[in-house]
Design a protein around this motif. Structure first.
Motif, PDB file in Angstrom:
ATOM      1  N   GLU A 261       0.852  -1.198   0.000  1.00 19.70           N
ATOM      2  CA  GLU A 261       0.000   0.000   0.000  1.00 19.70           C
ATOM      3  C   GLU A 261       0.881   1.240   0.000  1.00 19.70           C
ATOM      4  N   ASP A 262       0.661   2.160  -0.974  1.00 22.07           N
ATOM      5  CA  ASP A 262       1.534   3.326  -1.089  1.00 22.07           C
ATOM      6  C   ASP A 262       1.083   4.503  -0.240  1.00 22.07           C
ATOM      7  N   ASP A 263      -0.152   4.495   0.243  1.00 15.27           N
ATOM      8  CA  ASP A 263      -0.609   5.535   1.174  1.00 15.27           C
ATOM      9  C   ASP A 263      -0.031   5.196   2.546  1.00 15.27           C
ATOM     10  N   LEU A 264       0.955   5.972   2.975  1.00 18.32           N
ATOM     11  CA  LEU A 264       1.702   5.638   4.184  1.00 18.32           C
ATOM     12  C   LEU A 264       0.818   5.590   5.422  1.00 18.32           C
TER      13      LEU A 264
ATOM     14  N   CYS B 133      -1.416   2.499   5.152  1.00 17.03           N
ATOM     15  CA  CYS B 133      -0.578   1.309   5.330  1.00 17.03           C
ATOM     16  C   CYS B 133      -0.260   1.098   6.807  1.00 17.03           C
ATOM     17  N   HIS B 134       0.092   2.181   7.479  1.00 18.05           N
ATOM     18  CA  HIS B 134       0.418   2.087   8.909  1.00 18.05           C
ATOM     19  C   HIS B 134      -0.803   1.664   9.719  1.00 18.05           C
TER      20      HIS B 134
ATOM     21  N   LEU C  98      -3.795  -5.241  11.936  1.00 14.77           N
ATOM     22  CA  LEU C  98      -3.485  -6.655  11.708  1.00 14.77           C
ATOM     23  C   LEU C  98      -2.587  -7.211  12.808  1.00 14.77           C
ATOM     24  N   VAL C  99      -1.572  -6.441  13.183  1.00 16.64           N
ATOM     25  CA  VAL C  99      -0.656  -6.881  14.245  1.00 16.64           C
ATOM     26  C   VAL C  99      -1.413  -7.029  15.563  1.00 16.64           C
ATOM     27  N   LYS C 100      -2.324  -6.090  15.824  1.00 15.97           N
ATOM     28  CA  LYS C 100      -3.124  -6.145  17.050  1.00 15.97           C
ATOM     29  C   LYS C 100      -3.941  -7.428  17.119  1.00 15.97           C
ATOM     30  N   HIS C 101      -4.326  -7.952  15.955  1.00 17.78           N
ATOM     31  CA  HIS C 101      -5.124  -9.180  15.904  1.00 17.78           C
ATOM     32  C   HIS C 101      -4.262 -10.431  15.713  1.00 17.78           C
TER      33      HIS C 101
ATOM     34  N   CYS D 259       5.128  -2.864   2.187  1.00 18.92           N
ATOM     35  CA  CYS D 259       5.904  -2.146   1.172  1.00 18.92           C
ATOM     36  C   CYS D 259       5.043  -1.031   0.611  1.00 18.92           C
ATOM     37  N   ASN D 260       5.713   0.035   0.135  1.00 17.26           N
ATOM     38  CA  ASN D 260       4.974   1.207  -0.340  1.00 17.26           C
ATOM     39  C   ASN D 260       5.189   1.536  -1.809  1.00 17.26           C
TER      40      ASN D 260
END
Length: 225
Positions: free
Chosen positions: A7-10, A13-14, A20-23, A30-31
């Motif tokens: 995802e290029d929208d920083l 993406c963040h 996802l990490v939280k789950h 990658c951007n």
């Protein structure tokens, strides 16, 4: 479960990565398309799923997906994009994606689609004999069984049921079903999908199965117990 996020929208993406990490997922992100291509085609990373923005800079997301499929990388892929036209969706699905999510979307919906695709039963993907709940399906002979009852399906009923039984509990849109059953060159109307769903529901009732094809209004259909 390891996910590749392209995802290029920083900011977006963040935000997706944090959710996802939280789950409990492991996430590489990658951007730009050039770096993303290197990650996507490296099987040593052993990703379980990829989330791909279609409009990446340098190399677009659809080109990356096609390259993955060309190399035999069969992991589930979700396209995330602002391109919402029907032809764009069909092109994305036909290009190798498994799902298509239009921006802006709710994070809960993305997580639900990730869960659905990552629980797909891989061991039954390439067989003519499928089992789900009380159903047994012989695709070669178009025979559907429920305990001691049996019904013979038409060709299109058989093809449609095969899609559902390969991926039970997975939601399919009308566009996805049209693409999988009739292909991109067909003039079949979306309403024909509804007709065949109705036919299959009658077949399930006929053999007294506990399974049903559920309508998720505004989204599509899924086979559930």
């Amino acid at each position: 479960m390891k996910i590749l996020l392209l995802e290029d929208d920083l900011a977006l993406c963040h935000a997706i990565k944090l959710k996802l990490v939280k789950h409990g997922y492991l996430v590489d992100s990658c951007n730009d398309g050039e770096t993303a291509m290197l990650y996507a085609l490296n099987t040593d990373y052993s990703y379980d799923l990829a989330i791909v923005d279609r409009m990446l800079p340098i190399i677009d997301g659809l080109t990356i997906i096609k390259a993955m499929r060309g190399k035999g990388i069969g992991i589930p892929v979700i396209i995330i994009t602002g391109m919402s036209a029907l032809d764009d969706k069909i092109e994305g699905l036909d290009g190798g994606a498994d799902d298509y999510l239009v921006k802006p979307f709710h994070m809960r919906e993305l997580l639900a689609r990730v869960r659905a695709l990552t629980r797909r039963p891989a061991e039954i993907k390439n067989t003519d004999h499928l089992v789900f709940s009380d159903l047994r399906f012989d695709k070669r002979n178009r025979e559907l069984f429920c305990r001691d009852k049996k019904v013979l399906l038409t060709v299109k009923e058989s093809e449609l049921l095969y899609v559902f039984m390969q991926s039970p509990e997975i939601l399919f849109s009308r566009e996805q079903l049209l693409l999988k059953i009739w292909g991109t060159s067909s003039d079949v109307e979306p309403g024909n999908v509804d007709n065949y769903i109705s036919f299959l529901r009658k077949r399930l009732k006929e053999i007294q199965s506990s399974c049903n094809i559920k309508t998720v209004y505004g989204s599509g259909y899924k086979l559930e117990n």
